[in-house]
Design a protein around this motif. Structure first.
Motif, PDB file in Angstrom:
ATOM      1  N   ASP A 169       0.875  -1.165   0.000  1.00 32.08           N
ATOM      2  CA  ASP A 169       0.000   0.000   0.000  1.00 32.08           C
ATOM      3  C   ASP A 169       0.907   1.209   0.000  1.00 32.08           C
ATOM      4  OD1 ASP A 169      -2.227  -1.575   0.152  1.00 32.08           O
ATOM      5  OD2 ASP A 169      -2.593  -1.246   2.278  1.00 32.08           O
ATOM      6  N   GLY A 170       0.464   2.289  -0.559  1.00 30.98           N
ATOM      7  CA  GLY A 170       1.277   3.492  -0.548  1.00 30.98           C
ATOM      8  C   GLY A 170       0.818   4.468  -1.603  1.00 30.98           C
ATOM      9  N   THR A 171       1.561   5.543  -1.740  1.00 32.47           N
ATOM     10  CA  THR A 171       1.263   6.587  -2.698  1.00 32.47           C
ATOM     11  C   THR A 171       2.387   6.642  -3.721  1.00 32.47           C
ATOM     12  OG1 THR A 171       0.172   7.866  -0.959  1.00 32.47           O
ATOM     13  CG2 THR A 171       0.806   9.063  -2.947  1.00 32.47           C
ATOM     14  N   VAL A 172       2.032   6.588  -4.986  1.00 32.08           N
ATOM     15  CA  VAL A 172       3.033   6.681  -6.047  1.00 32.08           C
ATOM     16  C   VAL A 172       3.499   8.134  -6.126  1.00 32.08           C
ATOM     17  CG1 VAL A 172       3.487   6.450  -8.521  1.00 32.08           C
ATOM     18  CG2 VAL A 172       2.079   4.753  -7.346  1.00 32.08           C
ATOM     19  N   LEU A 173       4.780   8.346  -5.858  1.00 34.39           N
ATOM     20  CA  LEU A 173       5.355   9.683  -5.908  1.00 34.39           C
ATOM     21  C   LEU A 173       5.921  10.022  -7.279  1.00 34.39           C
ATOM     22  CD1 LEU A 173       7.336   9.907  -2.548  1.00 34.39           C
ATOM     23  CD2 LEU A 173       5.055  10.761  -3.053  1.00 34.39           C
ATOM     24  N   HIS A 174       6.476   9.018  -7.930  1.00 36.57           N
ATOM     25  CA  HIS A 174       7.134   9.258  -9.201  1.00 36.57           C
ATOM     26  C   HIS A 174       7.167   7.950  -9.972  1.00 36.57           C
ATOM     27  CE1 HIS A 174       9.844  11.289 -11.967  1.00 36.57           C
ATOM     28  NE2 HIS A 174      10.630  10.240 -11.927  1.00 36.57           N
ATOM     29  N   PHE A 175       6.883   8.030 -11.267  1.00 34.43           N
ATOM     30  CA  PHE A 175       6.999   6.845 -12.106  1.00 34.43           C
ATOM     31  C   PHE A 175       7.310   7.273 -13.530  1.00 34.43           C
ATOM     32  CE2 PHE A 175       2.656   8.132 -12.613  1.00 34.43           C
ATOM     33  CZ  PHE A 175       2.367   7.888 -13.953  1.00 34.43           C
ATOM     34  N   GLY A 176       7.831   6.346 -14.293  1.00 32.97           N
ATOM     35  CA  GLY A 176       8.113   6.626 -15.697  1.00 32.97           C
ATOM     36  C   GLY A 176       9.303   5.837 -16.179  1.00 32.97           C
ATOM     37  N   THR A 177       9.732   6.166 -17.369  1.00 36.26           N
ATOM     38  CA  THR A 177      10.865   5.465 -17.948  1.00 36.26           C
ATOM     39  C   THR A 177      12.169   6.059 -17.426  1.00 36.26           C
ATOM     40  OG1 THR A 177      10.896   6.942 -19.850  1.00 36.26           O
ATOM     41  CG2 THR A 177       9.627   4.905 -20.080  1.00 36.26           C
ATOM     42  N   VAL A 178      13.185   5.247 -17.441  1.00 38.14           N
ATOM     43  CA  VAL A 178      14.530   5.699 -17.069  1.00 38.14           C
ATOM     44  C   VAL A 178      15.279   5.866 -18.387  1.00 38.14           C
ATOM     45  CG1 VAL A 178      16.642   5.157 -15.815  1.00 38.14           C
ATOM     46  CG2 VAL A 178      14.435   4.425 -14.907  1.00 38.14           C
ATOM     47  N   ASP A 179      15.452   7.123 -18.790  1.00 37.52           N
ATOM     48  CA  ASP A 179      16.071   7.417 -20.077  1.00 37.52           C
ATOM     49  C   ASP A 179      17.509   7.897 -19.962  1.00 37.52           C
ATOM     50  OD1 ASP A 179      13.660   6.837 -21.479  1.00 37.52           O
ATOM     51  OD2 ASP A 179      12.893   8.810 -20.922  1.00 37.52           O
ATOM     52  N   THR A 180      17.970   8.081 -18.723  1.00 38.05           N
ATOM     53  CA  THR A 180      19.330   8.571 -18.500  1.00 38.05           C
ATOM     54  C   THR A 180      20.047   7.608 -17.562  1.00 38.05           C
ATOM     55  OG1 THR A 180      18.767   9.876 -16.543  1.00 38.05           O
ATOM     56  CG2 THR A 180      18.481  10.954 -18.693  1.00 38.05           C
ATOM     57  N   GLU A 181      21.223   7.981 -17.144  1.00 44.28           N
ATOM     58  CA  GLU A 181      21.997   7.169 -16.206  1.00 44.28           C
ATOM     59  C   GLU A 181      21.643   7.500 -14.765  1.00 44.28           C
ATOM     60  OE1 GLU A 181      24.407   4.671 -17.002  1.00 44.28           O
ATOM     61  OE2 GLU A 181      23.368   4.903 -18.907  1.00 44.28           O
ATOM     62  N   HIS A 182      20.532   8.235 -14.546  1.00 45.73           N
ATOM     63  CA  HIS A 182      20.124   8.645 -13.207  1.00 45.73           C
ATOM     64  C   HIS A 182      18.666   8.270 -12.960  1.00 45.73           C
ATOM     65  CE1 HIS A 182      23.569  11.258 -14.128  1.00 45.73           C
ATOM     66  NE2 HIS A 182      23.849  11.047 -12.851  1.00 45.73           N
ATOM     67  N   VAL A 183      18.322   8.124 -11.683  1.00 46.02           N
ATOM     68  CA  VAL A 183      16.961   7.800 -11.290  1.00 46.02           C
ATOM     69  C   VAL A 183      16.546   8.746 -10.161  1.00 46.02           C
ATOM     70  CG1 VAL A 183      17.707   5.974  -9.689  1.00 46.02           C
ATOM     71  CG2 VAL A 183      15.410   5.927 -10.590  1.00 46.02           C
ATOM     72  N   GLU A 184      15.349   9.359 -10.316  1.00 48.48           N
ATOM     73  CA  GLU A 184      14.864  10.262  -9.273  1.00 48.48           C
ATOM     74  C   GLU A 184      14.322   9.436  -8.127  1.00 48.48           C
ATOM     75  OE1 GLU A 184      11.553  13.702  -8.445  1.00 48.48           O
ATOM     76  OE2 GLU A 184      12.271  13.416 -10.477  1.00 48.48           O
ATOM     77  N   GLN A 185      14.552   9.910  -6.932  1.00 47.12           N
ATOM     78  CA  GLN A 185      14.075   9.200  -5.755  1.00 47.12           C
ATOM     79  C   GLN A 185      13.287  10.132  -4.862  1.00 47.12           C
ATOM     80  OE1 GLN A 185      14.162   5.903  -4.639  1.00 47.12           O
ATOM     81  NE2 GLN A 185      14.488   5.659  -6.801  1.00 47.12           N
ATOM     82  N   VAL A 186      12.987   9.676  -3.684  1.00 49.47           N
ATOM     83  CA  VAL A 186      12.170  10.413  -2.736  1.00 49.47           C
ATOM     84  C   VAL A 186      12.786  11.768  -2.419  1.00 49.47           C
ATOM     85  CG1 VAL A 186      11.184  10.344  -0.412  1.00 49.47           C
ATOM     86  CG2 VAL A 186      11.319   8.256  -1.775  1.00 49.47           C
ATOM     87  N   LYS A 187      11.945  12.759  -2.286  1.00 46.02           N
ATOM     88  CA  LYS A 187      12.315  14.124  -1.896  1.00 46.02           C
ATOM     89  C   LYS A 187      13.226  14.799  -2.909  1.00 46.02           C
ATOM     90  CE  LYS A 187      11.559  13.116   2.928  1.00 46.02           C
ATOM     91  NZ  LYS A 187      12.078  12.993   4.248  1.00 46.02           N
ATOM     92  N   GLY A 188      13.094  14.414  -4.169  1.00 48.95           N
ATOM     93  CA  GLY A 188      13.794  15.113  -5.228  1.00 48.95           C
ATOM     94  C   GLY A 188      15.263  14.825  -5.370  1.00 48.95           C
ATOM     95  N   VAL A 189      15.808  13.919  -4.600  1.00 49.96           N
ATOM     96  CA  VAL A 189      17.225  13.581  -4.720  1.00 49.96           C
ATOM     97  C   VAL A 189      17.373  12.590  -5.869  1.00 49.96           C
ATOM     98  CG1 VAL A 189      19.227  12.543  -3.587  1.00 49.96           C
ATOM     99  CG2 VAL A 189      17.653  13.970  -2.277  1.00 49.96           C
ATOM    100  N   THR A 190      18.317  12.853  -6.734  1.00 50.87           N
ATOM    101  CA  THR A 190      18.561  11.996  -7.884  1.00 50.87           C
ATOM    102  C   THR A 190      19.860  11.227  -7.659  1.00 50.87           C
ATOM    103  OG1 THR A 190      17.450  13.584  -9.291  1.00 50.87           O
ATOM    104  CG2 THR A 190      18.866  11.995 -10.387  1.00 50.87           C
ATOM    105  N   TYR A 191      19.846   9.959  -7.998  1.00 51.50           N
ATOM    106  CA  TYR A 191      21.012   9.088  -7.815  1.00 51.50           C
ATOM    107  C   TYR A 191      21.444   8.534  -9.160  1.00 51.50           C
ATOM    108  CZ  TYR A 191      19.536   9.079  -2.947  1.00 51.50           C
ATOM    109  OH  TYR A 191      19.181   9.459  -1.684  1.00 51.50           O
ATOM    110  N   SER A 192      22.710   8.233  -9.290  1.00 48.42           N
ATOM    111  CA  SER A 192      23.151   7.534 -10.486  1.00 48.42           C
ATOM    112  C   SER A 192      22.653   6.092 -10.358  1.00 48.42           C
ATOM    113  CB  SER A 192      24.675   7.577 -10.625  1.00 48.42           C
ATOM    114  OG  SER A 192      25.289   6.604  -9.821  1.00 48.42           O
ATOM    115  N   LEU A 193      22.277   5.504 -11.477  1.00 48.49           N
ATOM    116  CA  LEU A 193      21.797   4.120 -11.459  1.00 48.49           C
ATOM    117  C   LEU A 193      22.833   3.176 -10.870  1.00 48.49           C
ATOM    118  CD1 LEU A 193      20.056   3.712 -14.925  1.00 48.49           C
ATOM    119  CD2 LEU A 193      18.995   3.516 -12.676  1.00 48.49           C
ATOM    120  N   LYS A 194      24.075   3.376 -11.256  1.00 49.46           N
ATOM    121  CA  LYS A 194      25.138   2.474 -10.794  1.00 49.46           C
ATOM    122  C   LYS A 194      25.317   2.556  -9.286  1.00 49.46           C
ATOM    123  CE  LYS A 194      29.639   0.792 -12.071  1.00 49.46           C
ATOM    124  NZ  LYS A 194      30.752   0.908 -13.012  1.00 49.46           N
TER     125      LYS A 194
END
Length: 174
Positions: A103-128
């Motif tokens: 159960d939960g609330t979807v905050l962000h979803f979509g395709t990963v088109d770069t080498e980075h992924v957005e996470q909670v609270k707007g912090v972006t991480y490199s996939l690796k």
């Protein structure tokens, strides 16, 4: 101003080494252990409806879905936090192509088109850095394009997707 808006105004998208080091210096393990100790304290029966009722009202816990529904049944906050649900409350749709593991609330979803992924609270991480080394693909890791190397069949147009689901305290159960 929200941290996410500030970072976007500053043109920053990826967590810096300094931010990661600051995060790593926080005593998260100690705080987690202290909170675990507090949550395991057995409450007297007369206090349970007050404490769990306050918790339920604050965090939107639907106690009518729990089995059992009586607050007095749960000796500690840990037990209440991981309460079992009644049979049939969450039915998995076998005809759907995707179901949520929680159960939960979807905050962000979509395709990963770069080498980075957005996470909670707007912090972006490199996939690796987020997923780590690909130990399951010995010798097949593409150092220049980590995202592409994650695809099962990249030559037939596979796409990598992400979905961030926020579990509020009321969403936790067993």
């Amino acid at each position: 101003m929200q941290w996410r808006a500030f970072r976007k105004r500053q043109g920053e998208t990826v967590a810096s080494k300094w931010e990661i080091n600051c995060y790593c210096m926080l005593p998260l393990r100690t705080v987690s252990r202290v909170w675990g100790w507090i949550a395991d304290i057995e409450l007297p029966k007369f206090l349970r409806p007050i404490v769990y009722g306050l918790y339920s009202n604050t965090f939107g816990v639907n106690i009518s879905e729990a089995q059992p529904e009586e607050f007095t049944h749960y000796p500690s906050l840990s037990e209440f936090f991981a309460r079992p649900l009644k049979d049939g409350v969450r039915v998995i749709d076998n005809d759907c192509c995707m179901v949520s593991p929680c159960d939960g609330t979807v905050l962000h979803f979509g395709t990963v088109d770069t080498e980075h992924v957005e996470q909670v609270k707007g912090v972006t991480y490199s996939l690796k850095n987020f997923l780590g080394e690909q130990s399951w693909k010995k010798g097949d890791s593409n150092a220049n394009n980590y995202r592409h190397s994650l695809l099962h069949k990249p030559d037939v147009g596979n796409t990598l997707y992400q979905c961030v689901i926020y579990l509020a305290p009321g969403d936790y159960h067993r």
